[in-house]
Structure formats: structure tokens, C-alpha cells
Scaffold this active site. Structure first.
Site, PDB file in Angstrom:
ATOM      1  N   HIS A  47       9.633   8.617  14.126  1.00 54.61           N
ATOM      2  CA  HIS A  47       8.474   7.751  13.818  1.00 54.61           C
ATOM      3  C   HIS A  47       7.186   8.585  13.721  1.00 54.61           C
ATOM      4  O   HIS A  47       6.205   8.326  14.419  1.00 54.61           O
ATOM      5  CB  HIS A  47       8.319   6.643  14.870  1.00 54.61           C
ATOM      6  CG  HIS A  47       7.702   5.395  14.294  1.00 54.61           C
ATOM      7  ND1 HIS A  47       8.153   4.135  14.559  1.00 54.61           N
ATOM      8  CD2 HIS A  47       6.649   5.228  13.431  1.00 54.61           C
ATOM      9  CE1 HIS A  47       7.417   3.250  13.920  1.00 54.61           C
ATOM     10  NE2 HIS A  47       6.495   3.889  13.220  1.00 54.61           N
ATOM     11  N   GLN A  48       7.233   9.562  12.850  1.00 54.71           N
ATOM     12  CA  GLN A  48       6.080  10.451  12.701  1.00 54.71           C
ATOM     13  C   GLN A  48       5.439  10.350  11.317  1.00 54.71           C
ATOM     14  O   GLN A  48       4.507  11.102  11.017  1.00 54.71           O
ATOM     15  CB  GLN A  48       6.489  11.913  12.961  1.00 54.71           C
ATOM     16  CG  GLN A  48       7.391  12.502  11.867  1.00 54.71           C
ATOM     17  CD  GLN A  48       7.588  13.996  11.999  1.00 54.71           C
ATOM     18  OE1 GLN A  48       8.424  14.443  12.775  1.00 54.71           O
ATOM     19  NE2 GLN A  48       6.833  14.781  11.245  1.00 54.71           N
ATOM     20  N   ALA A  49       5.934   9.407  10.491  1.00 56.50           N
ATOM     21  CA  ALA A  49       5.426   9.344   9.114  1.00 56.50           C
ATOM     22  C   ALA A  49       3.917   9.126   9.084  1.00 56.50           C
ATOM     23  O   ALA A  49       3.218   9.642   8.227  1.00 56.50           O
ATOM     24  CB  ALA A  49       6.144   8.255   8.331  1.00 56.50           C
ATOM     25  N   ASP A  66      12.890   7.557   9.466  1.00 60.05           N
ATOM     26  CA  ASP A  66      11.813   7.891  10.410  1.00 60.05           C
ATOM     27  C   ASP A  66      11.754   6.838  11.504  1.00 60.05           C
ATOM     28  O   ASP A  66      10.974   6.963  12.443  1.00 60.05           O
ATOM     29  CB  ASP A  66      10.484   7.939   9.641  1.00 60.05           C
ATOM     30  CG  ASP A  66       9.317   8.358  10.514  1.00 60.05           C
ATOM     31  OD1 ASP A  66       9.427   9.433  11.159  1.00 60.05           O
ATOM     32  OD2 ASP A  66       8.308   7.625  10.591  1.00 60.05           O
ATOM     33  N   LYS A 124       0.822  -1.219   0.000  1.00 60.42           N
ATOM     34  CA  LYS A 124       0.000   0.000   0.000  1.00 60.42           C
ATOM     35  C   LYS A 124       0.858   1.272   0.000  1.00 60.42           C
ATOM     36  O   LYS A 124       0.630   2.192  -0.769  1.00 60.42           O
ATOM     37  CB  LYS A 124      -0.939  -0.011   1.217  1.00 60.42           C
ATOM     38  CG  LYS A 124      -2.006  -1.099   1.118  1.00 60.42           C
ATOM     39  CD  LYS A 124      -2.852  -1.201   2.348  1.00 60.42           C
ATOM     40  CE  LYS A 124      -2.189  -1.891   3.523  1.00 60.42           C
ATOM     41  NZ  LYS A 124      -1.822  -3.295   3.326  1.00 60.42           N
ATOM     42  N   THR A 130      11.223   4.553   6.053  1.00 66.74           N
ATOM     43  CA  THR A 130      10.076   4.939   6.889  1.00 66.74           C
ATOM     44  C   THR A 130       9.311   3.682   7.288  1.00 66.74           C
ATOM     45  O   THR A 130       8.139   3.756   7.640  1.00 66.74           O
ATOM     46  CB  THR A 130       9.121   5.905   6.142  1.00 66.74           C
ATOM     47  OG1 THR A 130       8.685   5.261   4.937  1.00 66.74           O
ATOM     48  CG2 THR A 130       9.786   7.225   5.805  1.00 66.74           C
ATOM     49  N   SER A 131       9.994   2.531   7.225  1.00 67.62           N
ATOM     50  CA  SER A 131       9.265   1.276   7.464  1.00 67.62           C
ATOM     51  C   SER A 131       9.500   0.766   8.890  1.00 67.62           C
ATOM     52  O   SER A 131       8.691   1.019   9.777  1.00 67.62           O
ATOM     53  CB  SER A 131       9.673   0.263   6.407  1.00 67.62           C
ATOM     54  OG  SER A 131       8.641  -0.648   6.215  1.00 67.62           O
ATOM     55  N   ARG A 132      10.580   0.066   9.106  1.00 68.08           N
ATOM     56  CA  ARG A 132      10.950  -0.360  10.462  1.00 68.08           C
ATOM     57  C   ARG A 132      12.468  -0.251  10.593  1.00 68.08           C
ATOM     58  O   ARG A 132      13.208  -0.593   9.667  1.00 68.08           O
ATOM     59  CB  ARG A 132      10.513  -1.803  10.739  1.00 68.08           C
ATOM     60  CG  ARG A 132       9.021  -1.960  11.056  1.00 68.08           C
ATOM     61  CD  ARG A 132       8.624  -1.339  12.412  1.00 68.08           C
ATOM     62  NE  ARG A 132       7.214  -1.463  12.705  1.00 68.08           N
ATOM     63  CZ  ARG A 132       6.268  -0.578  12.386  1.00 68.08           C
ATOM     64  NH1 ARG A 132       6.587   0.543  11.753  1.00 68.08           N
ATOM     65  NH2 ARG A 132       5.006  -0.784  12.707  1.00 68.08           N
ATOM     66  N   GLU A 140      14.816   2.396  18.528  1.00 69.26           N
ATOM     67  CA  GLU A 140      13.992   3.584  18.798  1.00 69.26           C
ATOM     68  C   GLU A 140      13.134   3.457  20.048  1.00 69.26           C
ATOM     69  O   GLU A 140      12.749   4.457  20.645  1.00 69.26           O
ATOM     70  CB  GLU A 140      13.091   3.899  17.596  1.00 69.26           C
ATOM     71  CG  GLU A 140      11.991   2.860  17.361  1.00 69.26           C
ATOM     72  CD  GLU A 140      11.061   3.236  16.206  1.00 69.26           C
ATOM     73  OE1 GLU A 140      11.560   3.572  15.132  1.00 69.26           O
ATOM     74  OE2 GLU A 140       9.828   3.178  16.407  1.00 69.26           O
TER      75      GLU A 140
HETATM   76  P1  NAD Z   1       1.799  -3.811   2.907  1.00 71.01           P
HETATM   77  O1  NAD Z   1       1.572  -5.105   3.596  1.00 71.01           O
HETATM   78  O2  NAD Z   1       0.687  -3.222   2.110  1.00 71.01           O
HETATM   79  O3  NAD Z   1       3.067  -3.951   1.925  1.00 71.01           O
HETATM   80  C1  NAD Z   1       4.257  -4.569   2.293  1.00 71.01           C
HETATM   81  C2  NAD Z   1       4.891  -5.134   1.032  1.00 71.01           C
HETATM   82  O4  NAD Z   1       6.160  -5.684   1.375  1.00 71.01           O
HETATM   83  C3  NAD Z   1       4.069  -6.252   0.378  1.00 71.01           C
HETATM   84  O5  NAD Z   1       3.871  -5.989  -0.991  1.00 71.01           O
HETATM   85  C4  NAD Z   1       4.933  -7.488   0.599  1.00 71.01           C
HETATM   86  O6  NAD Z   1       4.809  -8.442  -0.454  1.00 71.01           O
HETATM   87  C5  NAD Z   1       6.320  -6.863   0.617  1.00 71.01           C
HETATM   88  N1  NAD Z   1       7.328  -7.743   1.181  1.00 71.01           N
HETATM   89  C6  NAD Z   1       7.197  -8.719   2.121  1.00 71.01           C
HETATM   90  N2  NAD Z   1       8.379  -9.341   2.316  1.00 71.01           N
HETATM   91  C7  NAD Z   1       9.257  -8.737   1.483  1.00 71.01           C
HETATM   92  C8  NAD Z   1      10.633  -8.944   1.228  1.00 71.01           C
HETATM   93  N3  NAD Z   1      11.334  -9.888   1.857  1.00 71.01           N
HETATM   94  N4  NAD Z   1      11.230  -8.145   0.326  1.00 71.01           N
HETATM   95  C9  NAD Z   1      10.530  -7.187  -0.343  1.00 71.01           C
HETATM   96  N5  NAD Z   1       9.219  -6.966  -0.143  1.00 71.01           N
HETATM   97  C10 NAD Z   1       8.600  -7.729   0.760  1.00 71.01           C
HETATM   98  O7  NAD Z   1       2.309  -2.813   4.020  1.00 71.01           O
HETATM   99  P2  NAD Z   1       2.283  -1.219   3.984  1.00 71.01           P
HETATM  100  O8  NAD Z   1       1.006  -0.717   4.537  1.00 71.01           O
HETATM  101  O9  NAD Z   1       2.732  -0.756   2.649  1.00 71.01           O
HETATM  102  O10 NAD Z   1       3.416  -0.893   5.073  1.00 71.01           O
HETATM  103  C11 NAD Z   1       4.780  -1.199   4.856  1.00 71.01           C
HETATM  104  C12 NAD Z   1       5.543  -1.047   6.156  1.00 71.01           C
HETATM  105  O11 NAD Z   1       5.549   0.330   6.535  1.00 71.01           O
HETATM  106  C13 NAD Z   1       4.884  -1.760   7.351  1.00 71.01           C
HETATM  107  O12 NAD Z   1       5.336  -3.083   7.437  1.00 71.01           O
HETATM  108  C14 NAD Z   1       5.327  -0.938   8.534  1.00 71.01           C
HETATM  109  O13 NAD Z   1       6.452  -1.546   9.121  1.00 71.01           O
HETATM  110  C15 NAD Z   1       5.738   0.398   7.934  1.00 71.01           C
HETATM  111  N6  NAD Z   1       4.941   1.522   8.453  1.00 71.01           N
HETATM  112  C16 NAD Z   1       5.591   2.578   9.000  1.00 71.01           C
HETATM  113  C17 NAD Z   1       4.871   3.673   9.487  1.00 71.01           C
HETATM  114  C18 NAD Z   1       5.550   4.895  10.066  1.00 71.01           C
HETATM  115  O14 NAD Z   1       4.885   5.737  10.703  1.00 71.01           O
HETATM  116  N7  NAD Z   1       6.843   5.081   9.894  1.00 71.01           N
HETATM  117  C19 NAD Z   1       3.480   3.649   9.415  1.00 71.01           C
HETATM  118  C20 NAD Z   1       2.851   2.556   8.828  1.00 71.01           C
HETATM  119  C21 NAD Z   1       3.586   1.493   8.343  1.00 71.01           C
END
Ligand code: NAD
Length: 331
Positions: A295-297, A258, A154, A232-234, A263
Site C-alpha cells: 500500500h505504497q502507491a 499494492d 481521477k 492499486t485500489s482496494r 492487509e
Molecule cells: P474517483 O472517485 O476519482 O474515481 C473512482 C471511479 O470509479 C469513478 O469514476 C466512479 O464512477 C467509478 N466507479 C464507481 N463504482 C464503480 C463500479 N461499480 N464499476 C466501475 N467503476 C465504478 O477515485 P480515485 O481518486 O480515482 O481513486 C480510486 C480508488 O483508488 C479509491 O477508491 C481508492 O480506493 C484507491 N486509492 C488507492 C491508493 C493507494 O495508495 N493504493 C491511494 C488513493 C486511492
């Protein structure tokens, strides 16, 4: 339902109190995190509501189950801090908020790219001090640059839509191709090729064992000199020590994060007058080409309102015996 809310801030309370008018749950807010030492606060509560840095490991889950908690409601998308195998064994359901506003995170991601590229943070402080020199502020056109997106779910898809608007060439890596991204003209490539071709590498995959330290000495070595890395993921997707070496050797030209692997001990609190004991984090803050946000994204009005609504909906679904559409399942 009786809910023990951990890691809450005034802004959480504001949005949850408003949303709860529709659901009528009995909420007790705690500022502290859920961990072994604070477990007792959940005694007698059906549900523990937690966030990204609460510690929901096997020992915490065993104690929660013994105290009568039957539901762990994450008010975030990621669930890397919950031992979902243990939860299943203990009969504790785990629910999350899989989507609230991918736009919020995607827009912040691109905000980090632009801040680093055009050195907005430097320019801002210079102007405030009466220094209008442009020396050192030279940026690059985003148009025509290659952005490598790892994880095209997403959020990754939203980032791609924005970068397409800039005229970037977007390539991507994911275990599963997203047809919407293919329609946008994204070329899926192997990870090594993504590292080799990208001017910007942006991380949007979840943190799993297999993605832990995805960005490490080896992967950095495969990247272009002067690459921009955005996370901005983990936090633990990046080996922070390897990133520091990459920054020192100038292989990494820009780093925007982020999230940070340690953290949990730092973010979301005002530590202005505390001594920073994390030397790795401290070193990261010294580079002129590193921008860190805490972590404000996700933190937009729309996202926080949606988090509150879905979390309370998840809890009501459990209470009413409805299907838990947002349950975290063990593969
Ligand atoms: P999502 O589940 O829609 O998408 C994650 C994608 O990663 C999927 O398409 C999946 O197939 C892919 N994936 C899984 N394993 C993989 C790998 N080994 N290599 C490459 N791709 C792989 O999730 P999303 O809603 O897009 O969110 C993504 C990440 O963003 C979350 O997991 C979360 O950790 C992080 N996030 C951060 C914040 C923030 O405030 N910083 C907020 C929301 C989410």
C-alpha cells in the site's frame, strides 16, 4: 481542535507537524490503529484522525460519540472502513481527502505493469548475484497492447494518459463516463467485453458492496489467457483465492497488487521476524509472476504533503463551522 491521530508513522508526523504550523491544532499521535481495544485513547478528543486500515465500524462510532468525538477525519480517499450510515445517525461528521496526487497512484500502477512485464525484480537480483543470463526475462511491447481500465475517475484518467503515451489501446468500464477520457480516445465497453479484450486489466474503482470481489473465478474465466491484473485500489476488489487459482492454471500471467484484502493485519509494519499466518498471502508471495507492494502507491512527497494540508484544512473547516467540502455523504 484536539486531535487523536491513529496509525501514525514517523513520516506522517514529519509532514503533519510541518503543515500544522499553519493550523495550530493540538495533535496527539498514536502508533496503534483505532479499533474497539484502543478507543479510550480518543477520549476527550474532538476529532479522531484515521487511515486506511483503522476500524471505524458502528460499535467504534457509538463509543466515540459517547466519549465526545464529533469528527472523524480520514487522511485518505477511500472510506470503505467507516460505517458512514452509523456516523450520520450518531451526528459524527466524516471528512476525507478525495484527491491528493492521482499521479502518485497512477505512476505506481504503471510501475507495477513495467516491473512485471520486464521482470525488473528478477533481473535486479540476478545481476547482483553475477547472473547476466536473459533466460526467462522476455517481455512484451506495451505499444499496441489493450489495457482495460475499470474506474475512470481521477486515478484511472491519469493511468490512461500514461498508457496513451506508451501507445496502448485503452478501453474502459465505469458506471459514469469521464468526458476527458473519451476525448483521449478511450472506448467505454461493458465489463465482460473489457475482460475478453484486455491484455492488462487495471482496477481504479472504489470498494463498495457491488465491487467486492469484482475479480473472481467467473470474471477471470472471461479474461485472455496470460492476462496481467493490476490492483492499486482496494484489496477486496479481488478474490485472492480465485487469483491464486488463476495463477496456478496460468490463466493469469501476471499479478501486481499494492493492496490486499486482509492487509490490515500485515501492511505498514516490519514483520521480518514474525511468522506469517495468512496462508493466502503467503501463497501469493510464492509466484514468480506476482509483485506485491505494501500500500505504497500514494507514498510520494507531494501526495503526503497534500494529504496533511487537506486533512488539517478539513478539521479547521469543521472547527470554524464552515462548509465541509470534503464530507463523506450518505447517498
Ligand atoms: P474517483 O472517485 O476519482 O474515481 C473512482 C471511479 O470509479 C469513478 O469514476 C466512479 O464512477 C467509478 N466507479 C464507481 N463504482 C464503480 C463500479 N461499480 N464499476 C466501475 N467503476 C465504478 O477515485 P480515485 O481518486 O480515482 O481513486 C480510486 C480508488 O483508488 C479509491 O477508491 C481508492 O480506493 C484507491 N486509492 C488507492 C491508493 C493507494 O495508495 N493504493 C491511494 C488513493 C486511492
Amino acid at each position: 481542535m484536539k486531535i487523536a491521530f491513529f496509525s501514525t508513522k514517523p513520516y506522517d508526523r514529519k509532514f503533519f507537524d510541518l503543515a500544522n504550523k499553519e493550523y495550530g491544532h493540538e495533535i496527539t499521535y498514536y502508533e496503534g490503529k483505532l479499533r474497539r481495544e484502543t478507543l479510550k485513547l480518543a477520549e476527550g478528543y474532538d476529532c479522531a484522525c484515521v487511515f486506511v486500515n483503522d476500524q471505524v465500524d458502528a460499535s467504534v462510532l457509538i463509543a466515540l460519540a459517547a466519549q465526545g468525538t464529533r469528527l472523524v477525519a480520514l487522511r485518505c480517499a477511500g472510506f470503505n472502513n467507516v460505517d458512514i450510515v452509523s456516523a450520520k445517525e450518531l451526528g459524527i461528521n466524516v471528512v476525507r481527502v478525495p484527491a491528493y496526487s492521482p499521479y502518485a497512484v497512477a505512476e505506481h500502477t504503471v510501475g507495477l505493469m513495467l516491473a512485471l512485464n520486464r521482470k525488473v525484480y528478477w533481473a535486479h537480483s540476478r545481476v547482483r548475484e553475477g547472473n547476466f543470463s536473459l533466460d526467462g526475462l522476455l517481455g512484451f511491447d506495451m505499444r499496441g497492447r489493450t489495457a482495460g481500465i475499470i474506474g475512470t475517475g481521477k486515478i484511472g484518467e491519469c493511468v490512461i494518459r500514461i498508457l496513451n503515451g506508451f501507445g496502448c489501446k485503452v478501453i474502459a468500464y465505469d458506471k459514469f463516463k469521464n468526458p476527458a477520457c473519451e476525448e483521449l480516445g478511450v472506448e467505454y465497453v461493458e465489463l465482460d467485453e473489457l475482460f475478453a479484450q484486455s491484455d492488462i486489466v487495471s482496477l481504479h474503482c472504489p470498494l463498495f458492496k457491488e465491487t467486492h470481489h469484482l475479480i473472481n473465478n467467473d470474471s477471470i474465466a472471461k479474461m485472455k489467457k496470460g492476462v496481467m491484473i493490476i490492483n492499486t485500489s482496494r484489496g477486496a476488489l479481488i478474490d485472492s483465492k480465485a487469483a491464486i487459482e488463476g495463477l496456478k492454471s496460468e490463466k493469469i500471467g501476471y499479478l501486481g497488487i499494492d493492496v490486499y484484502e486482509e492487509e490490515g493485519r500485515i501492511f505498514f509494519e516490519d514483520k521480518t521476524f514474525e511468522i506469517l499466518t495468512d496462508d493466502v498471502f503467503a501463497r501469493l508471495t510464492t509466484f514468480p509472476n506476482v509483485v506485491i507492494t505494501g500500500h505504497q502507491a500514494y507514498f510520494t512527497q507531494e501526495a503526503v504533503a497534500a494529504i496533511a494540508k487537506t486533512t488539517l484544512e478539513n478539521i479547521s473547516a469543521y472547527e470554524n463551522g464552515d462548509e465541509l467540502v470534503n464530507a463523506v455523504k450518505v447517498d
